[in-house]
Motif scaffolding. Structure first.
Motif, PDB file in Angstrom:
ATOM      1  N   LEU A  38      41.351  39.820  46.617  1.00 57.27           N
ATOM      2  CA  LEU A  38      39.996  39.290  46.713  1.00 57.27           C
ATOM      3  C   LEU A  38      40.050  37.896  47.321  1.00 57.27           C
ATOM      4  O   LEU A  38      41.011  37.153  47.111  1.00 57.27           O
ATOM      5  N   LEU A  39      39.022  37.527  48.059  1.00 56.47           N
ATOM      6  CA  LEU A  39      38.940  36.194  48.654  1.00 56.47           C
ATOM      7  C   LEU A  39      38.217  35.274  47.674  1.00 56.47           C
ATOM      8  O   LEU A  39      37.073  35.541  47.284  1.00 56.47           O
ATOM      9  N   VAL A  40      38.892  34.199  47.277  1.00 62.41           N
ATOM     10  CA  VAL A  40      38.332  33.311  46.263  1.00 62.41           C
ATOM     11  C   VAL A  40      38.392  31.867  46.743  1.00 62.41           C
ATOM     12  O   VAL A  40      39.151  31.507  47.646  1.00 62.41           O
ATOM     13  N   ALA A  42      36.798  27.920  47.873  1.00 62.44           N
ATOM     14  CA  ALA A  42      36.158  27.415  49.083  1.00 62.44           C
ATOM     15  C   ALA A  42      36.938  27.776  50.332  1.00 62.44           C
ATOM     16  O   ALA A  42      36.365  27.957  51.405  1.00 62.44           O
ATOM     17  N   GLU A  43      38.269  27.901  50.198  1.00 57.71           N
ATOM     18  CA  GLU A  43      39.101  28.233  51.346  1.00 57.71           C
ATOM     19  C   GLU A  43      39.223  29.731  51.567  1.00 57.71           C
ATOM     20  O   GLU A  43      39.861  30.161  52.527  1.00 57.71           O
ATOM     21  N   ARG A  44      38.592  30.521  50.664  1.00 61.42           N
ATOM     22  CA  ARG A  44      38.615  31.974  50.787  1.00 61.42           C
ATOM     23  C   ARG A  44      40.048  32.498  50.891  1.00 61.42           C
ATOM     24  O   ARG A  44      40.399  33.287  51.773  1.00 61.42           O
ATOM     25  N   THR A  45      40.886  32.045  50.007  1.00 57.63           N
ATOM     26  CA  THR A  45      42.269  32.501  49.987  1.00 57.63           C
ATOM     27  C   THR A  45      42.366  33.854  49.271  1.00 57.63           C
ATOM     28  O   THR A  45      41.568  34.170  48.395  1.00 57.63           O
ATOM     29  N   GLY A 115      34.127  44.006  53.471  1.00 53.89           N
ATOM     30  CA  GLY A 115      32.988  43.156  53.779  1.00 53.89           C
ATOM     31  C   GLY A 115      31.990  43.867  54.654  1.00 53.89           C
ATOM     32  O   GLY A 115      32.206  45.001  55.094  1.00 53.89           O
ATOM     33  N   ILE A 116      30.877  43.200  54.878  1.00 57.10           N
ATOM     34  CA  ILE A 116      29.826  43.710  55.749  1.00 57.10           C
ATOM     35  C   ILE A 116      29.410  42.581  56.682  1.00 57.10           C
ATOM     36  O   ILE A 116      29.050  41.487  56.219  1.00 57.10           O
ATOM     37  N   GLY A 117      29.476  42.832  57.984  1.00 57.25           N
ATOM     38  CA  GLY A 117      29.118  41.799  58.942  1.00 57.25           C
ATOM     39  C   GLY A 117      30.028  40.586  58.807  1.00 57.25           C
ATOM     40  O   GLY A 117      31.250  40.710  58.793  1.00 57.25           O
ATOM     41  N   ALA A 118      29.422  39.421  58.669  1.00 61.32           N
ATOM     42  CA  ALA A 118      30.192  38.186  58.558  1.00 61.32           C
ATOM     43  C   ALA A 118      30.679  37.929  57.137  1.00 61.32           C
ATOM     44  O   ALA A 118      31.443  36.996  56.895  1.00 61.32           O
ATOM     45  N   ILE A 119      30.245  38.751  56.197  1.00 60.14           N
ATOM     46  CA  ILE A 119      30.632  38.572  54.795  1.00 60.14           C
ATOM     47  C   ILE A 119      31.973  39.245  54.557  1.00 60.14           C
ATOM     48  O   ILE A 119      32.153  40.423  54.847  1.00 60.14           O
ATOM     49  N   ARG A 120      32.935  38.509  54.029  1.00 55.71           N
ATOM     50  CA  ARG A 120      34.249  39.048  53.682  1.00 55.71           C
ATOM     51  C   ARG A 120      34.488  38.812  52.191  1.00 55.71           C
ATOM     52  O   ARG A 120      34.301  37.698  51.700  1.00 55.71           O
ATOM     53  N   VAL A 121      34.907  39.845  51.485  1.00 59.81           N
ATOM     54  CA  VAL A 121      35.165  39.703  50.053  1.00 59.81           C
ATOM     55  C   VAL A 121      36.601  40.021  49.673  1.00 59.81           C
ATOM     56  O   VAL A 121      37.032  39.719  48.562  1.00 59.81           O
TER      57      VAL A 121
END
Length: 247
Positions: A38-40, A42-45, A115-121
């Motif tokens: 999972l991306l967590v 602010a840095e989406r690590t 994810g969907i579009g620009a959203i990555r999870v």
């Protein structure tokens, strides 16, 4: 159409009947390994949530330490990155990762962004045996699994099976394994008066040059055994630092 094996895994996941989701998914996909991250923050690590076997976790740590590989590329582009035979990959694409992956025993990797579009999870990573390409059925099954996981993470668990549902298997870990890296990055940022991005770059460079896991280097920073200097090539540690290792 998804395979019977993947259909059964998805049914079991929705009912909360799978003890080891990564192992079940690896078996259904015919993959040498599976990891869900999972991306967590602010840095989406990428924070590992599921993995099987341990080699999958070690490969995820390798990508995180180096900041390159099919996983980061899949997250950045929003498209699957399919490299089931790493021998065929151009050396300049992932110059640090490719030799390290070979040394680790990883032969091929396919990554599917959640994810969907620009959203990555998150990102789903499959380890391949390197002897064959991903079959159309494997791709269909992996894409179906990715779609289900993405839907749950973005919309919540919609299971109506009466059990705990898939959402229970996707709860974020209460103690993030990357937490020490985030803390160390903040400390380095303050020490050097640089951005968080540059601080993480320095941390990764030190881990790579010392051939140690990023988490170990981060733990040394947090414990004040390692302090970073303005000189990129002159980071010092312990009693040899100018302030005796005190941050």
């Amino acid at each position: 159409m998804i395979s019977d094996g993947m259909a059964e895994v998805l049914r079991s996941l929705r009912l909360g009947e799978v003890g080891d989701p990564a192992q079940a998914c690896a078996r259904a996909l015919g993959a040498a390994g599976v990891a869900l991250s999972l991306l967590v923050g602010a840095e989406r690590t990428a924070e590992p949530l599921w993995y099987h076997p341990d080699l999958s976790a070690r490969f995820e740590e390798l990508q995180f330490t180096l900041g390159e590989g099919p996983g980061p590329d899949a997250v950045r582009t929003g498209s699957p990155v399919l490299e089931p035979d790493l021998v065929r990959v151009r050396p300049e694409r992932w110059p640090a990762l490719l030799p390290a992956a070979r040394a680790l025993g990883v032969h091929g990797v396919c990554c599917f962004p959640l994810g969907i579009g620009a959203i990555r999870v998150g990102v789903l990573t499959l380890l391949c045996d390197g002897e064959r390409w991903l079959s159309p059925q494997q791709y269909t099954d992996a894409a179906a699994l990715t779609a289900v996981l993405t839907g749950v993470l973005l919309n919540g668990d919609r299971s109506d099976g009466g059990g705990p549902g898939l959402g229970a298997a996707l709860e974020s870990p209460s103690v993030l394994s990357r937490a020490v890296v985030h803390q160390a990055t903040g400390m380095i940022s303050a020490q050097l008066d640089v951005s968080i991005q540059e601080a993480l770059l320095r941390l990764r460079a030190h881990a790579y040059s010392s051939e140690r896991p990023l988490g170990e280097i981060a733990a040394d920073v947090v414990a004040r055994r390692l302090r970073f200097n303005d000189d990129f090539d002159d980071d010092v540690s312990g009693p040899y630092s100018p302030d005796g290792g005190k941050g």
